[in-house]
Design a protein around this motif. Structure first.
Motif, PDB file in Angstrom:
ATOM      1  N   UNK A  19       0.825  -1.205   0.000  1.00 51.60           N
ATOM      2  CA  UNK A  19       0.000   0.000   0.000  1.00 51.60           C
ATOM      3  C   UNK A  19       0.859   1.255   0.000  1.00 51.60           C
ATOM      4  N   UNK A  20       1.845   1.275   0.885  1.00 53.21           N
ATOM      5  CA  UNK A  20       2.746   2.422   0.974  1.00 53.21           C
ATOM      6  C   UNK A  20       3.553   2.571  -0.313  1.00 53.21           C
ATOM      7  N   UNK A  21       3.997   1.429  -0.864  1.00 49.07           N
ATOM      8  CA  UNK A  21       4.784   1.463  -2.091  1.00 49.07           C
ATOM      9  C   UNK A  21       3.938   1.955  -3.266  1.00 49.07           C
ATOM     10  N   UNK A  22       2.660   1.544  -3.290  1.00 52.40           N
ATOM     11  CA  UNK A  22       1.757   1.985  -4.359  1.00 52.40           C
ATOM     12  C   UNK A  22       1.580   3.496  -4.330  1.00 52.40           C
ATOM     13  N   UNK A  23       1.313   4.050  -3.157  1.00 53.40           N
ATOM     14  CA  UNK A  23       1.132   5.500  -3.045  1.00 53.40           C
ATOM     15  C   UNK A  23       2.424   6.240  -3.389  1.00 53.40           C
ATOM     16  N   UNK A  24       3.553   5.682  -2.965  1.00 53.73           N
ATOM     17  CA  UNK A  24       4.839   6.301  -3.261  1.00 53.73           C
ATOM     18  C   UNK A  24       5.045   6.383  -4.775  1.00 53.73           C
ATOM     19  N   UNK A  25       4.787   5.277  -5.466  1.00 58.07           N
ATOM     20  CA  UNK A  25       4.953   5.256  -6.915  1.00 58.07           C
ATOM     21  C   UNK A  25       3.965   6.198  -7.594  1.00 58.07           C
ATOM     22  N   UNK A  26       2.744   6.252  -7.085  1.00 56.24           N
ATOM     23  CA  UNK A  26       1.726   7.126  -7.671  1.00 56.24           C
ATOM     24  C   UNK A  26       2.168   8.587  -7.620  1.00 56.24           C
ATOM     25  N   UNK A  27       2.626   9.035  -6.461  1.00 48.49           N
ATOM     26  CA  UNK A  27       3.031  10.435  -6.312  1.00 48.49           C
ATOM     27  C   UNK A  27       4.340  10.723  -7.048  1.00 48.49           C
ATOM     28  N   UNK A  28       5.239   9.733  -7.106  1.00 54.48           N
ATOM     29  CA  UNK A  28       6.488   9.926  -7.829  1.00 54.48           C
ATOM     30  C   UNK A  28       6.240  10.049  -9.338  1.00 54.48           C
ATOM     31  N   UNK A  29       5.341   9.195  -9.865  1.00 53.58           N
ATOM     32  CA  UNK A  29       4.986   9.286 -11.282  1.00 53.58           C
ATOM     33  C   UNK A  29       4.309  10.614 -11.572  1.00 53.58           C
ATOM     34  N   UNK A  30       3.434  11.030 -10.664  1.00 58.11           N
ATOM     35  CA  UNK A  30       2.740  12.306 -10.826  1.00 58.11           C
ATOM     36  C   UNK A  30       3.734  13.462 -10.895  1.00 58.11           C
ATOM     37  N   UNK A  31       4.717  13.465 -10.008  1.00 51.45           N
ATOM     38  CA  UNK A  31       5.719  14.533  -9.980  1.00 51.45           C
ATOM     39  C   UNK A  31       6.590  14.508 -11.232  1.00 51.45           C
ATOM     40  N   UNK A  32       7.103  13.326 -11.554  1.00 45.49           N
ATOM     41  CA  UNK A  32       8.001  13.197 -12.705  1.00 45.49           C
ATOM     42  C   UNK A  32       7.311  13.562 -14.014  1.00 45.49           C
ATOM     43  N   UNK A  33       6.100  13.021 -14.207  1.00 48.16           N
ATOM     44  CA  UNK A  33       5.372  13.293 -15.442  1.00 48.16           C
ATOM     45  C   UNK A  33       4.944  14.752 -15.522  1.00 48.16           C
ATOM     46  N   UNK A  34       4.679  15.387 -14.396  1.00 49.89           N
ATOM     47  CA  UNK A  34       4.335  16.815 -14.407  1.00 49.89           C
ATOM     48  C   UNK A  34       5.486  17.643 -14.957  1.00 49.89           C
ATOM     49  N   UNK A  35       6.692  17.296 -14.552  1.00 54.91           N
ATOM     50  CA  UNK A  35       7.877  18.008 -15.049  1.00 54.91           C
ATOM     51  C   UNK A  35       8.009  17.820 -16.556  1.00 54.91           C
ATOM     52  N   UNK A  36       7.818  16.579 -17.034  1.00 54.64           N
ATOM     53  CA  UNK A  36       7.936  16.291 -18.467  1.00 54.64           C
ATOM     54  C   UNK A  36       6.841  17.012 -19.255  1.00 54.64           C
ATOM     55  N   UNK A  37       5.624  17.015 -18.734  1.00 61.94           N
ATOM     56  CA  UNK A  37       4.507  17.690 -19.402  1.00 61.94           C
ATOM     57  C   UNK A  37       4.776  19.186 -19.531  1.00 61.94           C
ATOM     58  N   UNK A  38       5.249  19.798 -18.468  1.00 64.60           N
ATOM     59  CA  UNK A  38       5.528  21.236 -18.492  1.00 64.60           C
ATOM     60  C   UNK A  38       6.688  21.562 -19.431  1.00 64.60           C
ATOM     61  N   UNK A  39       7.688  20.675 -19.472  1.00 64.39           N
ATOM     62  CA  UNK A  39       8.802  20.882 -20.401  1.00 64.39           C
ATOM     63  C   UNK A  39       8.330  20.789 -21.847  1.00 64.39           C
ATOM     64  N   UNK A  40       7.458  19.827 -22.123  1.00 68.64           N
ATOM     65  CA  UNK A  40       6.923  19.694 -23.487  1.00 68.64           C
ATOM     66  C   UNK A  40       6.070  20.905 -23.854  1.00 68.64           C
ATOM     67  N   UNK A  41       5.275  21.395 -22.900  1.00 71.30           N
ATOM     68  CA  UNK A  41       4.461  22.587 -23.149  1.00 71.30           C
ATOM     69  C   UNK A  41       5.347  23.795 -23.440  1.00 71.30           C
ATOM     70  N   UNK A  42       6.465  23.912 -22.698  1.00 74.18           N
ATOM     71  CA  UNK A  42       7.405  25.012 -22.931  1.00 74.18           C
ATOM     72  C   UNK A  42       8.059  24.873 -24.302  1.00 74.18           C
ATOM     73  N   UNK A  43       8.379  23.648 -24.699  1.00 77.06           N
ATOM     74  CA  UNK A  43       8.945  23.391 -26.024  1.00 77.06           C
ATOM     75  C   UNK A  43       7.981  23.853 -27.118  1.00 77.06           C
ATOM     76  N   UNK A  44       6.696  23.594 -26.906  1.00 74.42           N
ATOM     77  CA  UNK A  44       5.683  23.970 -27.893  1.00 74.42           C
ATOM     78  C   UNK A  44       5.525  25.483 -28.035  1.00 74.42           C
ATOM     79  N   UNK A  45       5.805  26.201 -26.949  1.00 71.40           N
ATOM     80  CA  UNK A  45       5.708  27.655 -27.013  1.00 71.40           C
ATOM     81  C   UNK A  45       6.617  28.206 -28.113  1.00 71.40           C
ATOM     82  N   UNK A  46       7.792  27.607 -28.266  1.00 71.49           N
ATOM     83  CA  UNK A  46       8.782  28.096 -29.229  1.00 71.49           C
ATOM     84  C   UNK A  46       8.722  27.387 -30.580  1.00 71.49           C
ATOM     85  N   UNK A  47       8.275  26.120 -30.584  1.00 72.40           N
ATOM     86  CA  UNK A  47       8.400  25.337 -31.823  1.00 72.40           C
ATOM     87  C   UNK A  47       7.076  24.800 -32.365  1.00 72.40           C
TER      88      UNK A  47
END
Length: 374
Positions: free
Chosen positions: A1-29
């Motif tokens: 249970x603890x490991x599941x929540x840990x992975x859920x929040x870690x994926x959420x954080x990591x993917x948020x960074x990637x999503x925002x980076x891609x959005x920033x890339x789109x601003x210019x290209x």
């Protein structure tokens, strides 16, 4: 249970960074490569949010200490039982991971799990209720279109799209709506209750049939499910809006491909003319011909853009996105797992060495890790 929540929040954080980076890339290209590629990359990001595991490249930002240093820094308890030649047995106490002490009726992990599950349930119930409410309103105010001229235009566009044999219902609706494709008992195109020219009807049907052929509605369902899982993350709401906009823009792009400037202008005027008001009745589980003033302005810019798009930039964006997703597990998730495994292996080796020293020599044939709860 603890490991599941840990992975859920870690994926959420990591993917948020990637999503925002891609959005920033789109601003210019964004204007330099086709909208279909941007839509595909958003779908890749959407699928990545469903995958809990990533390849492990043995690299982690969180794994900055050597396993031995981490082991010595943590409090552990180990009972090592060994049999050493000719009935010799020794026990040596060494550290291992201890189990966190649980206090009260509900520990923090359980509380967080219930909060997360409650948020998922509330989000889905609300969205499904809104969708069902919309379908009931449509059922009340819709009417079947029997005009043979309109039906002939629809059939002609179906033949053009290679879907002539598909059964797609066509209704008008007295609600203030934009043209849309929606699934009721079967795929249904809804038209607003207003005068629409034959040329405009051709563009509208072509637009909605592209959505039908690409299964865009099912992408909407998947996005809603992802939004429910990550209901606590505002970046996912931003992603849902961006995905919808890119879906419509890529559809426009496909329609106007190969058309001259005049035809592109006519299609743009169709989009503008078909919308009576900004406030329209809609649902997230349908295509949406209208997406707000800012979105419409961007779509019209895409429609009138006749410049040649660069495939190289699209490939770079795709490769960078997939690479970022792939290494994200090593940066956050798998790094912690590999660190723990390495620490455990090192502790076992140390335990055997110490046991042999304490016993004055011999061979370890059996050992046991005994975790003590504190």
């Amino acid at each position: 249970m603890e490991k599941f929540l840990f992975h859920l929040f870690e994926i959420s954080l990591t993917m948020s960074i990637i999503i925002l980076l891609f959005a920033a890339f789109n601003v210019f290209f964004a204007k330099k490569y086709a909208a279909k590629w941007r839509y595909i990359i958003w779908i890749i990001l959407l699928v990545a949010l469903l995958i809990p595991f990533r390849p492990d490249f043995d690299f982690s930002l969180t794994n900055t200490l050597h396993p031995l240093e981490e082991t010595n820094a943590e409090e552990r308890n180990l009972t090592l039982t060994e049999n050493i030649s000719n009935e010799t047995s020794e026990q040596v106490a060494l550290p291992v991971n201890k189990t966190p002490k649980e206090t009260g009726f509900m520990n923090t992990t359980t509380l967080l799990l219930f909060i997360w599950l409650g948020g998922v349930a509330l989000f889905l119930v609300y969205m499904l209720w809104m969708h069902i409410r919309f379908l009931r309103m449509v059922k009340r105010w819709r009417y079947k279109i029997k005009d043979q001229t309109i039906l002939a235009i629809l059939q002609e566009e179906k033949e053009r799209m290679g879907a002539g044999h598909k059964k797609i219902a066509l209704y008008g609706c007295k609600l203030e709506i934009s043209p849309m494709l929606i699934y009721q008992s079967k795929p249904t195109i809804l038209l607003p209750h207003k005068e629409i020219s034959q040329e405009e009807l051709s563009y509208i049907f072509r637009h909605e049939l592209i959505h039908y052929r690409r299964k865009d509605i099912w992408i909407r369902y998947l996005m809603l499910f992802i939004n429910a899982i990550y209901w606590f993350n505002p970046v996912i709401y931003f992603m849902a809006k961006s995905l919808q906009n890119e879906c419509e823009e890529s559809c426009d792009e496909k329609i106007v491909r190969g058309l001259d400037t005049l035809s592109r202008k006519e299609y743009g005027e169709t989009i503008i003319g078909i919308i009576g008001r900004e406030k329209i009745t809609k649902t997230r589980l349908s295509t949406n011909f209208y997406g707000g003033k800012k979105t419409m302005k961007k779509r019209l810019s895409t429609i009138m853009d006749t410049s040649k798009k660069k495939v190289g930039i699209a490939l770079v964006a795709s490769v960078l996105t997939v690479s970022a997703i792939a290494i994200s597990g090593s940066i956050w998730i798998n790094g912690n797992d590999s660190r723990a495994e390495a620490a455990a292996d090192l502790t076992s080796a140390q335990a055997k060495k110490i046991a042999l020293k304490e016993a004055g020599g011999g061979k370890v044939v059996k050992y046991q890790l005994d975790t003590e709860k504190r």
